[in-house]
Design a protein around this motif. Structure first.
Motif: not given
Length: 92
Positions: A16, A38, A69, A72-73
């Protein structure tokens, strides 16, 4: 949490973090830097989602811990952009 679960979460944080860095176009370093970006990106992303009352799109639950996910990106991209701006300002 077992050792395997911790290592898997660190691997997902690295992926990520590196995706966030690629989106911005600024890389802070290697694998350890991607893990840090990340993890910090996950905290930034969750904070942004809570501030604007946005849902968690996709979260991975492992060992009783939830790792967002998508946020986080997004948070990694925000954090990498801030690091890139700071780095650019200090070079001038």
């Amino acid at each position: 949490m077992t050792l395997i679960e911790i290592l898997l979460l660190l691997l997902i944080a690295a992926i990520c973090g590196s995706l966030g860095q690629v989106l911005v176009g600024y890389s802070t370093g290697g694998l350890l830097a991607s893990i840090v970006v990340g993890v910090i990106g996950a905290y930034i992303g969750i904070w942004v989602a809570r501030e604007f009352n946005l849902p968690v799109f996709y979260a991975l639950n492992m060992g009783g811990r939830s790792f967002p996910i998508i946020w986080s990106i997004i948070g990694s991209a925000i954090f990498a952009a801030i690091l890139g701006l700071i780095n650019r300002a200090t070079r001038r």
